[in-house]
Design an enzyme around this catalytic site. Sequence first.
Site, PDB file in Angstrom:
ATOM      1  N   GLY A  46       0.834  -1.196   0.000  1.00 47.43           N
ATOM      2  CA  GLY A  46       0.000   0.000   0.000  1.00 47.43           C
ATOM      3  C   GLY A  46       0.869   1.246   0.000  1.00 47.43           C
ATOM      4  O   GLY A  46       2.022   1.212   0.438  1.00 47.43           O
ATOM      5  N   GLN A  51       3.154  10.019   0.898  1.00 48.07           N
ATOM      6  CA  GLN A  51       4.425   9.295   0.996  1.00 48.07           C
ATOM      7  C   GLN A  51       5.325   9.535  -0.219  1.00 48.07           C
ATOM      8  O   GLN A  51       6.487   9.158  -0.221  1.00 48.07           O
ATOM      9  CB  GLN A  51       4.174   7.789   1.142  1.00 48.07           C
ATOM     10  CG  GLN A  51       3.468   7.416   2.429  1.00 48.07           C
ATOM     11  CD  GLN A  51       3.316   5.911   2.531  1.00 48.07           C
ATOM     12  OE1 GLN A  51       2.316   5.355   2.088  1.00 48.07           O
ATOM     13  NE2 GLN A  51       4.310   5.239   3.093  1.00 48.07           N
ATOM     14  N   CYS A  97       5.747   0.044   7.020  1.00 44.75           N
ATOM     15  CA  CYS A  97       5.398   1.204   6.207  1.00 44.75           C
ATOM     16  C   CYS A  97       6.593   1.578   5.341  1.00 44.75           C
ATOM     17  O   CYS A  97       7.720   1.599   5.831  1.00 44.75           O
ATOM     18  CB  CYS A  97       5.034   2.367   7.133  1.00 44.75           C
ATOM     19  SG  CYS A  97       4.540   3.854   6.254  1.00 44.75           S
ATOM     20  N   LEU A  98       6.354   1.872   4.064  1.00 41.82           N
ATOM     21  CA  LEU A  98       7.465   2.228   3.171  1.00 41.82           C
ATOM     22  C   LEU A  98       8.154   3.520   3.625  1.00 41.82           C
ATOM     23  O   LEU A  98       9.298   3.755   3.264  1.00 41.82           O
ATOM     24  CB  LEU A  98       6.967   2.372   1.729  1.00 41.82           C
ATOM     25  CG  LEU A  98       6.488   1.072   1.071  1.00 41.82           C
ATOM     26  CD1 LEU A  98       6.014   1.334  -0.357  1.00 41.82           C
ATOM     27  CD2 LEU A  98       7.574   0.003   1.090  1.00 41.82           C
ATOM     28  N   HIS A 139      -4.680   1.591   7.266  1.00 43.27           N
ATOM     29  CA  HIS A 139      -3.323   2.149   7.376  1.00 43.27           C
ATOM     30  C   HIS A 139      -3.140   3.276   6.355  1.00 43.27           C
ATOM     31  O   HIS A 139      -2.613   4.344   6.690  1.00 43.27           O
ATOM     32  CB  HIS A 139      -2.310   1.010   7.156  1.00 43.27           C
ATOM     33  CG  HIS A 139      -0.876   1.412   7.122  1.00 43.27           C
ATOM     34  ND1 HIS A 139       0.064   0.920   8.010  1.00 43.27           N
ATOM     35  CD2 HIS A 139      -0.192   2.251   6.287  1.00 43.27           C
ATOM     36  CE1 HIS A 139       1.253   1.455   7.721  1.00 43.27           C
ATOM     37  NE2 HIS A 139       1.132   2.255   6.675  1.00 43.27           N
ATOM     38  N   GLU A 140      -3.597   3.048   5.115  1.00 46.23           N
ATOM     39  CA  GLU A 140      -3.400   4.056   4.057  1.00 46.23           C
ATOM     40  C   GLU A 140      -4.303   5.275   4.264  1.00 46.23           C
ATOM     41  O   GLU A 140      -3.877   6.412   4.023  1.00 46.23           O
ATOM     42  CB  GLU A 140      -3.642   3.443   2.673  1.00 46.23           C
ATOM     43  CG  GLU A 140      -2.755   2.245   2.318  1.00 46.23           C
ATOM     44  CD  GLU A 140      -1.287   2.445   2.619  1.00 46.23           C
ATOM     45  OE1 GLU A 140      -0.789   3.586   2.552  1.00 46.23           O
ATOM     46  OE2 GLU A 140      -0.616   1.440   2.945  1.00 46.23           O
ATOM     47  N   HIS A 143      -2.776   7.540   6.653  1.00 44.97           N
ATOM     48  CA  HIS A 143      -1.762   8.413   6.031  1.00 44.97           C
ATOM     49  C   HIS A 143      -2.404   9.698   5.505  1.00 44.97           C
ATOM     50  O   HIS A 143      -1.849  10.784   5.653  1.00 44.97           O
ATOM     51  CB  HIS A 143      -1.091   7.711   4.845  1.00 44.97           C
ATOM     52  CG  HIS A 143       0.084   6.854   5.220  1.00 44.97           C
ATOM     53  ND1 HIS A 143       1.210   7.329   5.851  1.00 44.97           N
ATOM     54  CD2 HIS A 143       0.319   5.530   5.006  1.00 44.97           C
ATOM     55  CE1 HIS A 143       2.088   6.344   6.027  1.00 44.97           C
ATOM     56  NE2 HIS A 143       1.568   5.238   5.520  1.00 44.97           N
TER      57      HIS A 143
HETATM   58 NI    NI Z   1       2.446   3.351   5.488  1.00 43.35          NI
END
Ligand code: NI
Length: 177
Positions: A46, A51, A97-98, A139-140, A143
């Site tokens: 995701g 991000q 998380c990226l 989660h997304e 963000h």
């Molecule tokens: Ni993340």
Amino acid sequence: MTVLPLVIAPDPILKKKSKAVDVVDDVVRAFMDDMLETMYDSEGIGLAANQVGDLRRILVMDVAQREDDSAAKEPIAMANPAITWSSEELNVYQEGCLSIPDQYADVERPAEVKVTYLDRDGKEQHVHATGILATCVQHEIDHLNGVLFTDHISALKRSIIMKKSSKIKKARAADDS
Ligand code: NI
């Protein structure tokens, strides 16, 4: 399609609330495609627009290969996603998380959610997400509201993870210069 540079925590843009997309046009579609390319390139499941430094309410996901490497890709792109229902039943998943490389923690969230969003064609869609998809979409969407998975864990764990992320960020910046 282009792989976009990832924002690594800590960074103020990761704490900002994103703004609604007016219309899903070719420009937004191209951006969704770049986000998917970026997500696959980093082997994530995701990615939210902030991000990659963009404050529009756009996210992409693909959880199909999470359990089975050989599964076909199932890319999902959402504009203006909104949770319309959350189950009382909770689930714990180890999240990463990226934007917080190589750091993981158990996070408890509703096990199932219903989400309304605009798809790649600008059409309103509804999904009842369960399992890993339910965790991923929450989660997304977090963000898009400036919330990280580390905001759901203890202050002590959060501070340890953020210190590590900060170190990784500095090391990467040094590599790039
Ligand atoms: Ni993340």
